[in-house]
Write a protein that holds these residues in place. Sequence first.
Motif, mmCIF file in Angstrom:
data_model
loop_
_atom_site.group_PDB
_atom_site.id
_atom_site.type_symbol
_atom_site.label_atom_id
_atom_site.label_comp_id
_atom_site.label_asym_id
_atom_site.label_seq_id
_atom_site.Cartn_x
_atom_site.Cartn_y
_atom_site.Cartn_z
ATOM 1 N N GLU A 32 -3.035 -1.548 -18.392
ATOM 2 C CA GLU A 32 -3.077 -2.950 -17.953
ATOM 3 C C GLU A 32 -1.857 -3.321 -17.127
ATOM 4 O O GLU A 32 -0.720 -3.068 -17.528
ATOM 5 C CB GLU A 32 -3.076 -3.869 -19.171
ATOM 6 N N GLY A 33 -2.082 -3.933 -15.981
ATOM 7 C CA GLY A 33 -0.966 -4.395 -15.166
ATOM 8 C C GLY A 33 -0.358 -3.317 -14.287
ATOM 9 O O GLY A 33 0.395 -3.621 -13.369
ATOM 10 N N GLU A 34 -0.717 -2.095 -14.550
ATOM 11 C CA GLU A 34 -0.150 -1.002 -13.770
ATOM 12 C C GLU A 34 -0.658 -1.052 -12.329
ATOM 13 O O GLU A 34 -1.777 -1.455 -12.059
ATOM 14 C CB GLU A 34 -0.527 0.334 -14.402
ATOM 15 N N MET A 35 0.209 -0.643 -11.402
ATOM 16 C CA MET A 35 -0.177 -0.676 -9.999
ATOM 17 C C MET A 35 -0.893 0.613 -9.603
ATOM 18 O O MET A 35 -0.478 1.699 -9.960
ATOM 19 C CB MET A 35 1.072 -0.851 -9.125
ATOM 20 N N LEU A 36 -1.949 0.430 -8.851
ATOM 21 C CA LEU A 36 -2.668 1.589 -8.329
ATOM 22 C C LEU A 36 -1.941 2.104 -7.091
ATOM 23 O O LEU A 36 -1.133 1.383 -6.501
ATOM 24 C CB LEU A 36 -4.088 1.183 -7.932
ATOM 25 N N PRO A 37 -2.237 3.339 -6.679
ATOM 26 C CA PRO A 37 -1.672 3.809 -5.414
ATOM 27 C C PRO A 37 -2.119 2.875 -4.282
ATOM 28 O O PRO A 37 -3.215 2.332 -4.329
ATOM 29 C CB PRO A 37 -2.292 5.197 -5.230
ATOM 30 N N SER A 38 -1.284 2.686 -3.290
ATOM 31 C CA SER A 38 -1.662 1.821 -2.173
ATOM 32 C C SER A 38 -2.823 2.457 -1.401
ATOM 33 O O SER A 38 -2.996 3.671 -1.426
ATOM 34 C CB SER A 38 -0.474 1.620 -1.234
ATOM 35 N N VAL A 39 -3.603 1.611 -0.752
ATOM 36 C CA VAL A 39 -4.761 2.144 -0.032
ATOM 37 C C VAL A 39 -4.360 3.237 0.947
ATOM 38 O O VAL A 39 -5.030 4.251 1.073
ATOM 39 C CB VAL A 39 -5.533 1.031 0.715
ATOM 40 N N ARG A 40 -3.223 3.012 1.599
ATOM 41 C CA ARG A 40 -2.826 4.007 2.603
ATOM 42 C C ARG A 40 -2.322 5.289 1.973
ATOM 43 O O ARG A 40 -2.635 6.390 2.433
ATOM 44 C CB ARG A 40 -1.769 3.417 3.539
ATOM 45 N N LEU A 42 -3.071 6.562 -0.984
ATOM 46 C CA LEU A 42 -4.173 7.337 -1.561
ATOM 47 C C LEU A 42 -5.028 7.967 -0.464
ATOM 48 O O LEU A 42 -5.478 9.104 -0.578
ATOM 49 C CB LEU A 42 -5.026 6.451 -2.474
ATOM 50 N N ALA A 43 -5.207 7.197 0.620
ATOM 51 C CA ALA A 43 -5.986 7.735 1.736
ATOM 52 C C ALA A 43 -5.307 8.972 2.314
ATOM 53 O O ALA A 43 -5.971 9.976 2.614
ATOM 54 C CB ALA A 43 -6.165 6.668 2.817
ATOM 55 N N ASN A 44 -3.998 8.918 2.461
ATOM 56 C CA ASN A 44 -3.276 10.081 2.966
ATOM 57 C C ASN A 44 -3.424 11.267 2.031
ATOM 58 O O ASN A 44 -3.714 12.386 2.455
ATOM 59 C CB ASN A 44 -1.789 9.751 3.134
ATOM 60 N N GLU A 45 -3.249 10.971 0.759
ATOM 61 C CA GLU A 45 -3.320 12.034 -0.246
ATOM 62 C C GLU A 45 -4.691 12.726 -0.215
ATOM 63 O O GLU A 45 -4.782 13.946 -0.283
ATOM 64 C CB GLU A 45 -3.065 11.412 -1.620
ATOM 65 N N LEU A 46 -5.741 11.932 -0.096
ATOM 66 C CA LEU A 46 -7.098 12.487 -0.110
ATOM 67 C C LEU A 46 -7.578 12.880 1.286
ATOM 68 O O LEU A 46 -8.677 13.398 1.447
ATOM 69 C CB LEU A 46 -8.069 11.470 -0.711
ATOM 70 N N LYS A 47 -6.739 12.624 2.272
ATOM 71 C CA LYS A 47 -7.079 12.921 3.667
ATOM 72 C C LYS A 47 -8.373 12.231 4.093
ATOM 73 O O LYS A 47 -9.267 12.858 4.669
ATOM 74 C CB LYS A 47 -7.176 14.429 3.895
ATOM 75 N N ILE A 48 -8.451 10.959 3.788
ATOM 76 C CA ILE A 48 -9.592 10.156 4.223
ATOM 77 C C ILE A 48 -9.059 8.862 4.828
ATOM 78 O O ILE A 48 -7.844 8.643 4.869
ATOM 79 C CB ILE A 48 -10.540 9.817 3.055
ATOM 80 N N SER A 49 -9.973 8.032 5.310
ATOM 81 C CA SER A 49 -9.546 6.782 5.915
ATOM 82 C C SER A 49 -9.167 5.754 4.852
ATOM 83 O O SER A 49 -9.787 5.689 3.788
ATOM 84 C CB SER A 49 -10.672 6.227 6.776
ATOM 85 N N PHE A 50 -8.168 4.945 5.155
ATOM 86 C CA PHE A 50 -7.768 3.923 4.177
ATOM 87 C C PHE A 50 -8.891 2.925 3.950
ATOM 88 O O PHE A 50 -8.941 2.258 2.906
ATOM 89 C CB PHE A 50 -6.495 3.199 4.627
#
Lengths: 125, 125
Positions: A32-40, A42-50
């Motif tokens: 709860e309250g924890e921050m997710l990876p930013s869209v950018r 995570l997109a970089n990490e997964l090599k997909i579009s943000f």
Amino acid sequence: MNIIITNSSGLPIFEQIENSIKEAIFSNELKEGEMLPSVRSLANELKISFLTVKRAYDELEKAGFIKTVQGKGSYVSPKNLNLIKEEKLKEIQNYIEKIYEVSKISNISKEEVIELFKMIFEEEI
Amino acid sequence: MNIIITNSSGLPIFEQIENSIKEAIFSNELKEGEMLPSVRSLANELKISFLTVKRAYDELEKAGFIKTVQGKGSYVSPKNLNLIKEEKLKEIQNYIEKIYEVSKISNISKEEVIELFKMIFEEEI
DNA sequence: TATCTGTTATATTCAAATTATAACACTTTA
DNA sequence: TAAAGTGTTATAATTTGAATATAACAGATA
């Protein structure tokens, strides 16, 4: 967090991300309250579009699992997981009832259903 | 025959037709040897292209449910109980796969699912 | 101010489903 | 035998959803 995307899954990427994050929330890997990876990121990490990540986050927000704040990021919402789990149990119960009906009508034995059940659930390794 | 196609179903039209016809065969509304509507007439009725109907019929033939003869039409194949049972097993398998997905995401244990399974299946045996 | 965050708009690519059209082939029947 | 049903085939086009690329914009914070 452990997000794996495959092209063989049949599910679109944004849904795979959604599911992974839901799993992480249910298992309390994301608290709860924890921050997710930013869209950018995570997109970089997964090599997909943000935009694909954003879509996943948007759906998660619509479903009430996370809350996104512009300029800050996305955070796990306080949630009554037990309540959600109850809902999911009901969903599963409905499926089992359908299976029961089908098997009864088609003369498929309980044992055969159990066999399938084992096959699918033990694939997990 | 009662074939309803919806855009909200998520399934492509040709699959909806396939499923409707399988249902009609299972329920004996379409009997062995009976002729199906011609690809063009069904297409007109549903206001879709005959190619879409043909695709549905092709899949049904590949699966062994009907037999198509050029110049004559498509006919319900003699009932093959094994085939029907296979089909129903597939249906059950799909349900179990859905259950697997839901349980994985919501952190519901295999044991809990088994518990529900027992409850429902032993109610009436 | 720099650099994180998310947001929005536009255009493009891609694959699967579906369509439109036209021509062709077989079967039945008037 | 011709007409009118059947199914078949080939080609091209359209539609739709998912995903992408790019650029510009807006809020948060150190």
